[in-house]
Write a protein that holds these residues in place. Sequence first.
Motif: not given
Length: 176
Positions: A163-167
Amino acid sequence: MRLPPLPADQWDESTRQALSAMRGAETNNALSTLAHHPALAKAFLRFNVHLLTSSTLPARIRELAILRVAHLRDCAYEWAHHVALAKREGISDDEIAAVRSGAGAGAGHFDEFEQAVLAGVDELDEKSRLSDETWAALGRRLDDRQRMDFVFTVGCYTLLAMAFNTFGVQLEHEKG
């Protein structure tokens, strides 16, 4: 950043309630990004708070596992935040550096059990399961509940890294 952090002055009451699970935590880019979806944040944070505060897993083992996940998933945000938590649990700078090297390379820094912890993270990452050998090695110091918490911790922080990498969640001191 695909989802820039939502400033606290733009949070409505449902957002404040959703993020209240992280009582005492300072507002940061992770929470402010989750603020875009209060219902999801509330559900996820309840689980995440369990892993951080109520898990049966020893804190040192939890932080070693999370650091290994953050390294494997190349998640700078998760890595930076959990380096600080790891240091609070007595994990040294040399041990933190060894986590990046992998389970085998950490042999000089970790005992046989902690090497099994790091190998277990690698197995879960690569195969989505623990081998019988690693399950047994973890069982030398962890009971069944602790091994369950280990698997769920690795899975949760893998999801969070995705999630952190995608967002595009950035460290608080970085500019977008």
